[in-house]
Design a protein around this motif. Structure first.
Motif, PDB file in Angstrom:
ATOM      1  N   GLU A 253       0.655  -1.143   0.074  1.00  0.00           N
ATOM      2  CA  GLU A 253       0.116  -0.214  -0.105  1.00  0.00           C
ATOM      3  C   GLU A 253       0.722   1.260   0.056  1.00  0.00           C
ATOM      4  OE1 GLU A 253      -3.601   2.284   2.636  1.00  0.00           O
ATOM      5  OE2 GLU A 253      -2.309   0.417   3.375  1.00  0.00           O
ATOM      6  N   LYS A 254       1.892   1.239   0.810  1.00  0.00           N
ATOM      7  CA  LYS A 254       2.958   2.373   0.936  1.00  0.00           C
ATOM      8  C   LYS A 254       3.348   2.477  -0.529  1.00  0.00           C
ATOM      9  CE  LYS A 254       3.148   2.484   5.940  1.00  0.00           C
ATOM     10  NZ  LYS A 254       4.297   2.631   6.946  1.00  0.00           N
ATOM     11  N   ARG A 255       4.153   1.590  -0.792  1.00  0.00           N
ATOM     12  CA  ARG A 255       4.563   1.531  -2.246  1.00  0.00           C
ATOM     13  C   ARG A 255       3.576   2.091  -3.360  1.00  0.00           C
ATOM     14  NH1 ARG A 255       9.061  -2.745  -2.438  1.00  0.00           N
ATOM     15  NH2 ARG A 255       8.434  -3.249  -4.712  1.00  0.00           N
ATOM     16  N   ASP A 256       2.451   1.583  -3.466  1.00  0.00           N
ATOM     17  CA  ASP A 256       1.724   2.424  -4.332  1.00  0.00           C
ATOM     18  C   ASP A 256       1.569   3.808  -4.219  1.00  0.00           C
ATOM     19  OD1 ASP A 256       1.298  -0.206  -5.309  1.00  0.00           O
ATOM     20  OD2 ASP A 256      -0.710  -0.568  -4.127  1.00  0.00           O
ATOM     21  N   VAL A 257       1.485   4.346  -2.997  1.00  0.00           N
ATOM     22  CA  VAL A 257       1.316   5.752  -2.537  1.00  0.00           C
ATOM     23  C   VAL A 257       2.638   6.378  -3.189  1.00  0.00           C
ATOM     24  CG1 VAL A 257       1.305   7.355  -0.911  1.00  0.00           C
ATOM     25  CG2 VAL A 257      -0.320   5.499  -0.551  1.00  0.00           C
ATOM     26  N   ILE A 258       3.701   5.911  -2.840  1.00  0.00           N
ATOM     27  CA  ILE A 258       5.160   6.353  -3.324  1.00  0.00           C
ATOM     28  C   ILE A 258       5.163   6.488  -4.785  1.00  0.00           C
ATOM     29  CG2 ILE A 258       7.562   6.117  -3.593  1.00  0.00           C
ATOM     30  CD1 ILE A 258       7.470   4.795  -0.622  1.00  0.00           C
TER      31      ILE A 258
END
Length: 382
Positions: A253-258
């Motif tokens: 999820e964080k990778r997608d936001v980055i």
């Protein structure tokens, strides 16, 4: 007086058993800003430091405390003390000479120190020994007195041409990029304010949202865009075109936001004249930029400084045949560091090349800002 009766001055490294003597000397020499028993012990056990004791006929009469900065060719004379009854006999100069020998053995290019402006005797001594004032730090001592910052080049006496870049200490653990950008912009435009409000505004504009942990740090895209918006020319050097810092987080999820944040930065940058260079910026390219009066922000890994594998932004400010110089906005107050330890920090060129990369991808990133020409200014406003 016979040779056997002549005073015998010797120097040696302090040991744990000397802490009580060091505290006694400290209390007899200083009223404010005294080092405690705990501080001396910590220096001896964990500090990247040297404590030199001066003995006259085997009696401790003074000491010099040196601090070394990991990953840099810089030392600081943190404290120099001679018992009042032994002053005026050259012991201070002798201790400084010993300190300089230690610094030279550590391959440190500069020895720096702070002194109160009302300590006229010490100032006279430092100037006599070849030290020059390079800065003033307001509200430095316990009684809010300012400090005069002096330095002496110990090895490699080549002239250094420095860009006049003011220093700013980051006020949060996650705002090294904005703090570095503030310094670079103020170095090019003295009207640029350097306040926490400006620092946090830049962070809000530039953050990647997520990084290794905690609050998100700032990547080159956001910093470059923020500099361009404030009227500067920007050259951005990236070793690859992939999403940056994505390997430093585990959550998908964080990778997608980055990824989404970088995509948005790229869309905004397409409407600017920011110049992208997808290559490893070389030492010669950095030197050429500095010689032209441009100021590079460089992403480094802190591993070679404090053994923590974290991305960190610094500002390049000078170069000479042996060293590259930088402003590091992260002042380590827990280990008796001061701002003078973090400005114009000399780093060997080989060491700098090793530290100027981050993560498994060996990311190399630089944001170089310069004054906007009339032609480019019209492009930016169109």
């Amino acid at each position: 007086m016979t040779e056997a009766q002549a005073p015998r001055l010797t120097f040696r490294n302090a040991e744990k058993r000397d802490v009580s003597q060091l505290v006694s000397i400290e209390n007899q020499c200083f009223i404010l800003d005294r080092l405690s028993h705990r501080s001396f012990l910590r220096m001896l056990e964990k500090g990247h430091s040297d404590i030199i004791i001066a003995e006259l006929n085997n009696v401790a009469v003074g000491y010099a405390l040196l601090l070394y900065r990991r990953g840099a060719s810089l030392a600081r004379l943190y404290s120099l003390a001679v018992l009042p009854e032994y002053r005026g006999a050259g012991l201070g100069a002798a201790l400084i000479n010993q300190a300089e020998q230690r610094v030279r053995a550590h391959d440190c290019v500069y020895l720096r120190l702070e002194v109160r402006p009302d300590n006229l005797g010490a100032i006279k001594l430092y100037k006599h020994l070849g030290y020059r004032q390079f800065d003033v730090k307001p509200d430095y001592y316990e009684d809010h007195s300012e400090a005069l910052c002096f330095e002496k080049r110990i090895i490699y006496p080549h002239p250094v041409t420095r860009l006049q870049v003011p220093f700013y200490c980051q006020t949060t653990e996650f705002s090294c990029g904005p703090a570095s950008l503030l310094m670079a912009m103020a170095g090019l435009n003295r009207d640029i304010a350097m306040t926490q409000a400006d620092e946090l505004q830049l962070w809000r504009e530039s953050t990647t949202i997520f990084m290794t942990s905690g609050h998100g740090g700032c990547g080159p895209h956001g910093l470059g865009l923020a500099a361009w918006r404030r009227g500067f020319e920007v050259d951005m050097y990236l070793s690859h075109e992939q999403v940056l810092f994505i390997d430093s987080v585990r959550s998908q999820e964080k990778r997608d936001v980055i990824s989404l944040v970088q995509e948005d930065f790229m869309r905004q940058l397409e409407a600017t004249d920011v110049r992208f260079h997808y290559c490893n910026i070389t030492m010669q390219m950095l030197i050429n930029h500095l010689d032209a009066g441009h100021i590079p922000l460089i992403l480094i890994s802190t591993y070679r400084i404090n053994r923590n594998k974290a991305p960190h932004w610094v500002v390049l400010t000078a170069h000479d045949p042996h060293f590259i110089y930088l402003h590091d906005p992260d002042v380590d107050n827990e280990h008796h560091a001061s701002e003078s330890d973090n400005c114009y920090v000399p780093v060997s060129k080989a060491e700098f090349v090793a530290m100027a990369r981050f993560g498994r991808s060996q990311l190399r990133a630089a944001v170089v800002i310069s004054r906007r020409s009339l032609d480019s200014a019209s492009i930016g406003q169109s």
